[in-house]
Design an enzyme around this catalytic site. Structure first.
Site, mmCIF file in Angstrom:
data_model
loop_
_atom_site.group_PDB
_atom_site.id
_atom_site.type_symbol
_atom_site.label_atom_id
_atom_site.label_comp_id
_atom_site.label_asym_id
_atom_site.label_seq_id
_atom_site.Cartn_x
_atom_site.Cartn_y
_atom_site.Cartn_z
ATOM 1 N N SER A 3 -6.716 4.332 8.213
ATOM 2 C CA SER A 3 -7.305 4.083 6.896
ATOM 3 C C SER A 3 -6.562 2.955 6.185
ATOM 4 O O SER A 3 -7.171 1.992 5.688
ATOM 5 C CB SER A 3 -7.234 5.384 6.069
ATOM 6 O OG SER A 3 -7.482 5.133 4.717
ATOM 7 N N ASP A 18 -14.031 2.826 6.357
ATOM 8 C CA ASP A 18 -13.000 3.551 5.599
ATOM 9 C C ASP A 18 -13.580 4.101 4.305
ATOM 10 O O ASP A 18 -13.225 5.196 3.871
ATOM 11 C CB ASP A 18 -11.796 2.647 5.301
ATOM 12 C CG ASP A 18 -10.687 3.427 4.596
ATOM 13 O OD1 ASP A 18 -10.236 4.443 5.152
ATOM 14 O OD2 ASP A 18 -10.303 3.048 3.480
ATOM 15 N N LYS A 68 -7.839 -1.429 6.081
ATOM 16 C CA LYS A 68 -8.052 -2.147 4.808
ATOM 17 C C LYS A 68 -7.134 -3.364 4.727
ATOM 18 O O LYS A 68 -7.546 -4.451 4.339
ATOM 19 C CB LYS A 68 -7.743 -1.233 3.612
ATOM 20 C CG LYS A 68 -8.794 -0.191 3.332
ATOM 21 C CD LYS A 68 -8.589 0.481 1.976
ATOM 22 C CE LYS A 68 -7.487 1.517 1.932
ATOM 23 N NZ LYS A 68 -7.723 2.744 2.654
ATOM 24 N N ARG A 123 -12.821 12.644 4.172
ATOM 25 C CA ARG A 123 -11.526 13.302 4.390
ATOM 26 C C ARG A 123 -11.043 13.972 3.111
ATOM 27 O O ARG A 123 -10.441 15.044 3.151
ATOM 28 C CB ARG A 123 -10.479 12.273 4.864
ATOM 29 C CG ARG A 123 -10.699 11.804 6.286
ATOM 30 C CD ARG A 123 -9.848 10.571 6.580
ATOM 31 N NE ARG A 123 -8.444 10.776 6.394
ATOM 32 C CZ ARG A 123 -7.611 9.877 5.834
ATOM 33 N NH1 ARG A 123 -8.056 8.712 5.411
ATOM 34 N NH2 ARG A 123 -6.329 10.141 5.702
ATOM 35 N N HIS A 164 0.861 -1.183 0.000
ATOM 36 C CA HIS A 164 0.000 0.000 0.000
ATOM 37 C C HIS A 164 0.892 1.226 0.000
ATOM 38 O O HIS A 164 1.919 1.246 0.658
ATOM 39 C CB HIS A 164 -0.921 0.009 1.217
ATOM 40 C CG HIS A 164 -2.130 0.869 1.023
ATOM 41 N ND1 HIS A 164 -3.268 0.428 0.373
ATOM 42 C CD2 HIS A 164 -2.379 2.151 1.364
ATOM 43 C CE1 HIS A 164 -4.161 1.402 0.335
ATOM 44 N NE2 HIS A 164 -3.643 2.467 0.930
HETATM 45 N N1 URA Z 1 -4.043 5.630 1.423
HETATM 46 C C1 URA Z 1 -5.112 5.258 2.153
HETATM 47 O O1 URA Z 1 -5.676 4.180 1.923
HETATM 48 N N2 URA Z 1 -5.550 6.054 3.106
HETATM 49 C C2 URA Z 1 -4.964 7.228 3.400
HETATM 50 O O2 URA Z 1 -5.411 7.901 4.294
HETATM 51 C C3 URA Z 1 -3.837 7.643 2.638
HETATM 52 C C4 URA Z 1 -3.395 6.825 1.641
#
Ligand code: URA
Length: 427
Positions: free
Chosen positions: A199, A177, A203, A184, A98
């Site tokens: 966040s 999320d 996930k 956000r 990620h």
């Molecule tokens: N990627 C995400 O999934 N969430 C964030 O807040 C920033 C980058």
């Protein structure tokens, strides 16, 4: 007769949270309890906490931060807002990466099929664009027909068949999320470390991974503007992962200039396809290989070989096919913006800056990002052929090609982009 307490408040009854009270508590520097945090996330996901109250709370968190205990509780509550993926016994290792978000960051499109070629399972849950940074889902959806909303059963079947899926948060997977991310994005509350940690990790924990690599970016086109903040963010992300038994490693990567030479949804898909076919820019390919090495035992040479021998490309085509996309469209220009022009170098010299923050903002203004949660993104707009720092350019050579929907947005972009490039004349 006095009311019976147990009847009025049965054991499984948890009263709705008092949001104004909790917003004030956070605003004044207080620490929210685990129960308060799980109550907020439960009620926000259920729709009983309105967006305006949640926006105020996220802004209070932005300014006041969260303790490690609060961040862990928020991550857990967000993960538990939906299901956690379960896999058949003896299935291959589950891995993912990620990114904390950058400009021109199309790494996932190349990395996910590459890792699947190595026999790993890549159950990737991604996000949409956030602020000026692009989102994997928006890029994928620029492929005609591509669906990012598979249900869990279909996603798991696909994993068994081709070892990879790329989807978004759903009503069943990290719904908290899904809602908070969108909120956000349009309330200027993205660059908050605890909110980013919760966040991302909610996930990734819902994916029930064995190994995770994080690409933590810093620079003008990232949420963390300096390397020290990126290192801190990486350690906070890793701490939450370790507490949940996931092997987490990270790569701290610069985001002062865009990754590769394109920024904008469909333009980035074209560049990802080139990289999957063994072409593509060196900085993108190198980062893909660095990240792959963190979660995959294969050697760098073997991984690079998969980009050259067509196997990663074939896996990407299978992925696009499996998720309803028109794989044939990958071989021809998918979207063409009606207004295009080149910004040219004012004099000869070496490119000293190609500011990712400015280029990202221009791409956003051209229509690739969202001002409001309901906005649709324009797949065709953006920048391509972006000159890289350190390259020599002749006077009048193109520094960047602009792809716009309207003539006036083209002119605005051209003006703004002049400030993004600095060319140092040769001595
Ligand atoms: N990627 C995400 O999934 N969430 C964030 O807040 C920033 C980058």
């Amino acid at each position: 007769m006095k009311p019976d307490f147990a009847e009025a408040f049965p054991l499984n009854f948890s009263p709705p949270v008092n949001l104004p009270f909790l917003i004030a508590k956070k605003r004044d520097g207080g620490e929210l309890s685990d129960a308060e945090i799980s109550g907020i996330i439960r009620d926000f996901t259920a729709g009983t906490v309105p967006d305006h109250q949640m926006s105020a709370l996220t802004m209070a968190i932005y300014f006041r931060g969260m303790t490690p205990r609060e961040t862990a509780a928020l991550t857990q509550a967000m993960m538990e807002s939906g299901d956690v993926l379960q896999y058949p016994a003896n299935s291959p290792p589950k891995v993912d990466k990620h990114s904390t978000g950058g400009v021109g960051d199309k790494v996932s499109l190349v990395l996910a099929p590459l890792l699947a070629c190595e026999g790993l399972w890549v159950p990737m849950i991604s996000g949409r664009g956030l602020g000026i940074t692009g989102g994997t889902l928006d890029k994928l959806e620029s492929i005609p027909g591509f669906r990012t909303d598979l249900d869990q059963a279909a996603a798991l079947r696909q994993l068994e068949k081709i070892g990879v899926f790329m989807i978004g948060q759903t009503d069943r997977l990290c719904p908290a999320d899904r809602k908070l991310y969108a909120l956000r994005d349009v309330t200027a509350t993205v660059p908050s470390r605890p909110l980013i940690v919760a966040s991302i990790m909610s996930k990734k924990l819902a994916e029930n991974l064995d190994r995770l690599v994080l690409d933590v970016k810093h620079g003008s086109g990232a949420f963390m503007k300096n390397r020290e903040d990126a290192i801190l963010l990486a350690s906070e992300l890793a701490e939450v992962g370790r507490a949940m038994d996931v092997e987490v490693s990270s790569v701290i990567s610069p985001m002062d200039q865009p990754l590769g030479r394109t920024a904008g949804n469909a333009l980035e898909v074209i560049e990802a396809v080139e990289t999957l076919q063994g072409r593509g820019p060196a900085d993108l390919r190198d980062l893909v290989l660095d990240l792959a090495r963190r979660v995959c035992p294969a050697s760098r040479e073997d991984l690079a070989g998969r980009l050259h021998d067509g196997s990663a490309w074939e896996r990407f085509v299978s992925l696009v096919d499996a998720q309803g996309g028109d794989a044939a469209s990958l071989e021809r220009p998918i979207h063409a913006a009606p207004f295009q022009c080149d910004l040219r170098a004012p004099h000869a010299g070496v490119v000293a800056s190609a500011d990712a923050g400015i280029i990202g903002s221009v791409v956003f203004e051209l229509g690739a990002g969202r001002r409001d949660m309901q906005d649709a993104v324009d797949p065709a707009v953006g920048c391509s052929a972006i000159a890289k720092i350190g390259e020599f350019v002749e006077k009048d050579a193109p520094l960047v090609r602009i792809h716009a929907r309207t003539q006036s947005s083209l002119f605005h972009a051209e003006d703004a982009l002049r400030c993004a490039f600095q060319i140092n004349s040769q001595p």
